[in-house]
Design a protein around this motif. Structure first.
Motif, PDB file in Angstrom:
ATOM      1  N   PRO A   1       2.812  -0.593  65.009  1.00 46.40           N
ATOM      2  CA  PRO A   1       4.042  -0.194  65.706  1.00 46.40           C
ATOM      3  C   PRO A   1       3.870   1.055  66.562  1.00 46.40           C
ATOM      4  O   PRO A   1       4.626   1.256  67.515  1.00 46.40           O
TER       5      PRO A   1
ATOM      6  N   ASP B   1       2.734  -0.281  69.756  1.00 45.53           N
ATOM      7  CA  ASP B   1       3.882  -0.979  70.347  1.00 45.53           C
ATOM      8  C   ASP B   1       4.815  -0.005  71.053  1.00 45.53           C
ATOM      9  O   ASP B   1       5.203  -0.206  72.211  1.00 45.53           O
ATOM     10  N   MET B   2       5.188   1.056  70.344  1.00 47.82           N
ATOM     11  CA  MET B   2       6.182   1.978  70.906  1.00 47.82           C
ATOM     12  C   MET B   2       5.628   2.736  72.102  1.00 47.82           C
ATOM     13  O   MET B   2       6.355   3.011  73.064  1.00 47.82           O
TER      14      MET B   2
ATOM     15  N   GLU C   1       7.645   1.988  75.656  1.00 49.01           N
ATOM     16  CA  GLU C   1       8.448   3.107  76.157  1.00 49.01           C
ATOM     17  C   GLU C   1       9.943   2.829  75.956  1.00 49.01           C
ATOM     18  O   GLU C   1      10.740   2.793  76.896  1.00 49.01           O
ATOM     19  N   ILE C   2      10.311   2.644  74.711  1.00 43.53           N
ATOM     20  CA  ILE C   2      11.694   2.326  74.342  1.00 43.53           C
ATOM     21  C   ILE C   2      12.610   3.471  74.740  1.00 43.53           C
ATOM     22  O   ILE C   2      12.329   4.643  74.480  1.00 43.53           O
TER      23      ILE C   2
ATOM     24  N   SER D   1      17.731   0.664  75.494  1.00 40.31           N
ATOM     25  CA  SER D   1      16.913  -0.548  75.337  1.00 40.31           C
ATOM     26  C   SER D   1      17.545  -1.524  74.360  1.00 40.31           C
ATOM     27  O   SER D   1      17.943  -1.151  73.251  1.00 40.31           O
TER      28      SER D   1
ATOM     29  N   THR E   1      12.671  -9.014  68.951  1.00 41.08           N
ATOM     30  CA  THR E   1      11.337  -9.080  68.374  1.00 41.08           C
ATOM     31  C   THR E   1      11.275 -10.143  67.296  1.00 41.08           C
ATOM     32  O   THR E   1      12.296 -10.451  66.658  1.00 41.08           O
TER      33      THR E   1
ATOM     34  N   ASN F   1       7.828  -3.415  61.868  1.00 37.31           N
ATOM     35  CA  ASN F   1       7.864  -2.917  63.230  1.00 37.31           C
ATOM     36  C   ASN F   1       9.281  -2.809  63.761  1.00 37.31           C
ATOM     37  O   ASN F   1       9.618  -1.835  64.433  1.00 37.31           O
TER      38      ASN F   1
ATOM     39  N   SER G   1      10.567   0.285  62.398  1.00 28.77           N
ATOM     40  CA  SER G   1       9.884   1.437  62.975  1.00 28.77           C
ATOM     41  C   SER G   1      10.376   1.736  64.391  1.00 28.77           C
ATOM     42  O   SER G   1      10.400   2.901  64.812  1.00 28.77           O
ATOM     43  N   TYR G   2      10.775   0.699  65.148  1.00 29.55           N
ATOM     44  CA  TYR G   2      11.283   0.935  66.497  1.00 29.55           C
ATOM     45  C   TYR G   2      12.537   1.811  66.493  1.00 29.55           C
ATOM     46  O   TYR G   2      12.859   2.440  67.503  1.00 29.55           O
TER      47      TYR G   2
ATOM     48  N   ALA H   1      12.376   5.316  67.772  1.00 26.73           N
ATOM     49  CA  ALA H   1      12.447   5.546  69.214  1.00 26.73           C
ATOM     50  C   ALA H   1      13.876   5.520  69.741  1.00 26.73           C
ATOM     51  O   ALA H   1      14.081   5.703  70.947  1.00 26.73           O
TER      52      ALA H   1
ATOM     53  N   ARG I   1      13.366  -5.375  76.133  1.00 28.07           N
ATOM     54  CA  ARG I   1      12.061  -5.375  75.488  1.00 28.07           C
ATOM     55  C   ARG I   1      11.934  -6.642  74.639  1.00 28.07           C
ATOM     56  O   ARG I   1      12.852  -6.995  73.885  1.00 28.07           O
TER      57      ARG I   1
END
Length: 412
Positions: A52, A55-56, A60-61, A65, A69, A76, A79-80, A83, A328
């Motif tokens: 992740p 990924d982040m 560039e979350i 956004s 997913t 993940n 975890s996003y 951001a 995203r």
């Protein structure tokens, strides 16, 4: 947002069959696909195997956004939240993965503190977790999720009992890793030894001297050449050839494991702990995914209602969304399973729903992107892709099991 605990009709195995079974393949290949689809209906990943952090950085979350997913183990998606996106929809064909995501949602909402959460999902082998489940989580679970966790697996064990005996040792991947440890011991190799290494150089020495020679054994080379032997990695028959390319599978797996063992310090790579320890390290400084790190606990807890878990095909979900409504898209490696027709349908829906600046991130078993020549140029012409960037991304991915990691940017 109350959607995360919506009781979807999640018992629909035909959804997985439709995604995995190649309708135009030969009879033997269709039978292999159906065998994989059957295995894939249970818990596959207690922990997701995509990094992740990479990924982040790639995605560039932003605060506005809106993310879609594939859920998998939901590590993940959760975890996003670090951001600070506006919304995340986590979709999955697998009912067990949806139940796991909703259990994690309930844990962040209702367990009393970080220590309780850490015991439940980091240690994940403490009998006190069963009492915590009954006291704090059961009253807040939707009926399908509660039924899943209180039901029994093929061995007759209550599924929630995994959190008292090591949930990361269960599931298709957990069993596969356990079998890998058993086979290694037959050759007098203890895979956990690499976790005691004091440096990258020490990790390299242990791998070269102890682990790499196992892949030269005749039995291992035969075994890994059987597509069914890799079902535990979540690799369907359609993905097997892409992963192997023109090499023997034993050589490919050795190279991927070498990256996991040698390219990143084990003290900073929780994927290495999952592979070589069958669970996270329990020390205070042991590496963890972002959503389980103590510094991120408050952020994830406060933003947890921004996630919505849905048991649905990714493309079908996009079909229900308005034009220019999403930013995203994270596809994991699902496209490796798809026919040209399915890929085209997916990317037409992605392109229709993409807002300016949208990004798509996905992984592949092989090194190269699989889209050119399979998705119409008319659709791909809306997207920018950089091979050099793809090489940089895959080098940074600590999970080390994929050949390629690809980022597409929407041009409009």
């Amino acid at each position: 947002m109350s959607a995360p605990l919506r009781a979807n009709p999640i018992n629909a195995p035909h959804i997985i069959d439709r995604a995995v079974v190649r309708s135009h393949a030969k009879r033997g290949e269709r039978l292999a696909d159906r065998a994989f689809a059957l295995a894939f209906r249970g818990l596959v990943y207690a922990q997701i195997w995509e990094d992740p952090v990479v990924d982040m950085a790639a995605l560039e979350i932003a605060p506005d956004s809106r993310i879609v997913t594939i859920a998998s183990g939901s590590c993940n998606a959760l975890s996003y939240l670090v951001a600070d996106p506006a919304q995340i929809t986590a979709v999955d064909l697998n009912t067990a993965h949806i139940a796991l995501g909703r259990l994690k949602y309930a844990a962040f909402r209702h367990l009393p503190d970080y220590e309780s959460l850490r015991r439940f999902f980091v240690e994940a082998d403490n009998k006190a977790n069963l009492a915590a489940y009954r006291q704090y989580l059961t009253p807040h679970l939707d009926e399908p999720t509660r039924r899943y966790w209180e039901g029994r697996d093929l061995a007759g064990r209550k599924r929630i009992g995994g959190f008292a005996s090591g949930i990361y040792k269960r599931g298709l991947l957990g069993n596969f890793i356990g079998m890998a440890h058993l086979v290694a011991r037959l050759y007098r190799v203890d895979l956990r030894a690499i976790l005691d290494a004091q440096s990258i150089e020490d990790q390299r020495r242990i791998f070269d001297e102890k682990i790499a020679p196992v892949f030269d054994k005749r039995f291992i080379r035969w075994l890994t050449n059987q597509p069914a032997s890799l079902y535990g990695l979540g690799i369907p028959p359609a993905q097997f050839d892409a992963l192997a390319g023109d090499q023997r599978m034993a050589n490919v797996l050795r190279a991927r494991l070498e990256k996991l063992a040698c390219d990143f310090a084990v003290g900073e790579n929780y994927f290495a702990w999952q592979a070589f320890n069958r669970g996270y390290g329990k020390g205070p400084d042991a590496p963890l995914p972002p959503y389980l790190q103590p510094a991120n606990y408050a952020k994830v807890r406060d933003r947890i209602d921004r996630i919505d878990w849905r048991h649905v095909n990714f493309t079908d979900h996009l079909r229900e969304q308005p034009d220019t409504s999403l930013d995203r898209y994270i596809l994991l490696d699902a496209q490796d399973w798809m026919s040209d027709e399915q890929l085209t349908d997916l990317w037409q829906q992605i392109t229709r729903t993409a807002r300016p600046g949208a990004r798509v991130l996905f992984r592949t078993a092989a090194e190269e992107t699989l889209l050119p020549g399979r998705v119409p140029d008319e659709t791909l012409s809306h997207w920018d892709y950089s091979e050099a960037e793809a090489r940089d991304l895959i080098r940074a991915d600590r999970s080390s099991i994929y050949g390629g990691l690809h980022l597409y940017r929407f041009k409009g």
